[in-house]
Enzyme design. Structure first.
Site, mmCIF file in Angstrom:
data_model
loop_
_atom_site.group_PDB
_atom_site.id
_atom_site.type_symbol
_atom_site.label_atom_id
_atom_site.label_comp_id
_atom_site.label_asym_id
_atom_site.label_seq_id
_atom_site.Cartn_x
_atom_site.Cartn_y
_atom_site.Cartn_z
ATOM 1 N N HIS A 130 6.893 24.751 -139.510
ATOM 2 C CA HIS A 130 7.776 25.309 -140.535
ATOM 3 C C HIS A 130 7.480 24.627 -141.861
ATOM 4 O O HIS A 130 7.178 23.440 -141.889
ATOM 5 C CB HIS A 130 9.251 25.089 -140.161
ATOM 6 C CG HIS A 130 10.168 25.975 -140.926
ATOM 7 N ND1 HIS A 130 10.672 25.631 -142.154
ATOM 8 C CD2 HIS A 130 10.631 27.216 -140.656
ATOM 9 C CE1 HIS A 130 11.424 26.620 -142.596
ATOM 10 N NE2 HIS A 130 11.410 27.592 -141.713
ATOM 11 N N ASP A 179 11.795 31.263 -133.856
ATOM 12 C CA ASP A 179 11.128 32.408 -133.229
ATOM 13 C C ASP A 179 10.612 32.115 -131.826
ATOM 14 O O ASP A 179 10.377 33.035 -131.048
ATOM 15 C CB ASP A 179 9.990 32.909 -134.137
ATOM 16 C CG ASP A 179 10.538 33.526 -135.404
ATOM 17 O OD1 ASP A 179 11.608 34.150 -135.323
ATOM 18 O OD2 ASP A 179 9.927 33.374 -136.473
#
Ligand code: COA
Length: 387
Positions: free
Chosen positions: A276, A327
């Site tokens: 991320h 996700d």
């Protein structure tokens, strides 16, 4: 005559500007101010100051929509009126449904959503009114109809008949009903609603930023949301949750996770659902999504998915110091909710559209064109060949 004016008239005398520092991928760059949502790399995600863990436990998607738009939680009356307005705005204009029938059957649902959203703009009488009031009205319409675009286009692409809206059902339940044709159990609705709460906003992520860039030109909100949908589709952003499920289906057991992962890492492949830009020690949405997956696993008799993901998390941290993002766990959750993999990213969009709209409203309330510079790396200035 004034020297600066002479310089202005004489284009050939323009000086080449000196090269400046830049950050590839705009990493770490503060590209604007926002009071909507904050992604703190250590403390996690907050919507208008409220912690995502409390929001996921206590609120509903409709409450989050109100909060993102107005800055405060709604009163009971405000919430009821928002729900009513969303119900009233759910149906698509008939020509949009006709257009969905014209799409090739192989169309990806994200492309159907983007095309449908663009077409919806032409039916909105408020289109060119950029006032806050009109933007909020359009935003509610857009959220309600994005859900219908996803469910209707999916059913059309599968050759199935469309189902009417169920006015007695909240947003998440209505989505499941119009997609699957059965009224969902309360726990299922609550689960999808929590997922919508988790995905609603995330600071200046790529799709939100693209919505803000489009809005900053004073283009209308539909243009901005269409840009955002296009940006969300890529596998480095929203498309990752569709890719994650293909990965998990290849692994299937916790015992196979490490060897599968080592092989991919040796080939320098990107592992979907990991890494991320902001979170470096953990995505604050992961623990909530992981528990949803655990709960669903027990309900559906598919308890192997969470241990597979946990094993991947352990090895990724050991080998690359990379943490899972939301996700990774969203993929098995959608699978166990019987939602087709191609709808994983549209489901993300169905929720994130609320954040996109809030950002467009905020951008146009206090607008300045977003127009950065590039660092020129081409040839130095030269003369055009004479012959
Ligand atoms: N799998 C393997 N390696 C990864 C990785 C992943 N998912 N994410 C990052 N890395 C590696 C990069 O290869 C890079 O290694 P290097 O320094 O040896 O070249 C390093 O970690 C830094 O990554 P970088 O690509 O610079 O991070 P970023 O901030 O630009 O990218 C993402 C962030 C999200 C795009 C990236 O982590 C990614 O591609 N993840 C997979 C897609 C995904 O899950 N997206 C959803 C995000 S919510």
């Amino acid at each position: 005559m004034d020297e600066k004016w002479m310089e202005y008239l004489n284009v050939s005398s323009m000086k080449t500007t000196t090269k400046q520092e830049y950050s590839p991928g705009l990493a770490g760059v503060i590209a604007g101010e926002s009071a909507i949502c904050w992604v703190d790399p250590d403390a996690g995600l907050t919507y208008r100051g409220y912690d995502i863990h409390q929001m996921a436990e206590k609120s509903t998607f409709e409450e989050v929509v109100w909060l993102l738009f107005h800055g405060e939680l709604p009163t009971d009356q405000q919430l009821a009126s928002l729900r009513l307005e969303m119900q009233r705005e759910r149906e698509l204009p008939p020509p949009v449904i006709e257009m969905l029938h014209l799409l090739p059957k192989k169309t990806h649902p994200m492309d159907a959503l983007r095309t449908g959203m663009s077409m919806l703009s032409t039916f909105d009488d408020d289109l060119s009114d950029l006032s806050v009031e009109a933007n909020v009205r359009k935003a509610i319409r857009i959220i309600a109809r994005a859900s219908t675009l996803i469910t209707d286009s999916w059913r059309i692409l599968q050759g199935e008949d469309l189902l009417p809206s169920r006015d007695d059902l909240p947003h998440a339940a209505n989505f499941l009903y119009r997609l699957q044709g059965v009224e969902p159990e309360t726990w299922k609705t609550k689960m999808l609603d929590t997922i919508f709460v988790l995905y609603a906003d995330h600071d200046f992520n790529a799709s939100t930023f693209s919505a803000r860039v489009t809005a900053s030109t004073l283009a209308d909100i539909y243009a901005a949301i269409t840009s955002a949908i296009g940006t969300l589709k890529g596998p480095l952003h929203g498309g990752a949750n569709q890719e994650s499920i293909h990965m998990l289906e290849q692994i299937r057991t916790p015992e196979d996770a490490e060897s599968w992962l080592q092989e991919k890492l040796a080939k320098k492949e990107k592992i979907m659902g990991f890494g991320h830009r902001v979170y470096k020690t953990g995505d604050s949405r992961v623990p909530i999504m992981r528990e949803l997956a655990r709960d669903l696993g027990k309900r559906c008799g598919q308890t192997h998915w969470v241990p597979v993901c946990e094993e991947l998390e352990k090895v990724m941290w050991r080998e690359k110091q990379l943490c899972a993002n939301v996700d990774l766990y969203a993929a098995p959750v959608f699978l166990m909710l019987d939602l087709p993999a191609q709808l994983n990213t549209p489901l993300f969009a169905c929720s994130r559209v609320s954040g996109w709209c809030a950002h467009v409203i905020e951008q146009q309330k206090n607008n300045r064109l977003i127009r950065p510079r590039s660092l020129y790396t081409g040839p130095a200035k030269r003369d055009y060949p004479m012959e």
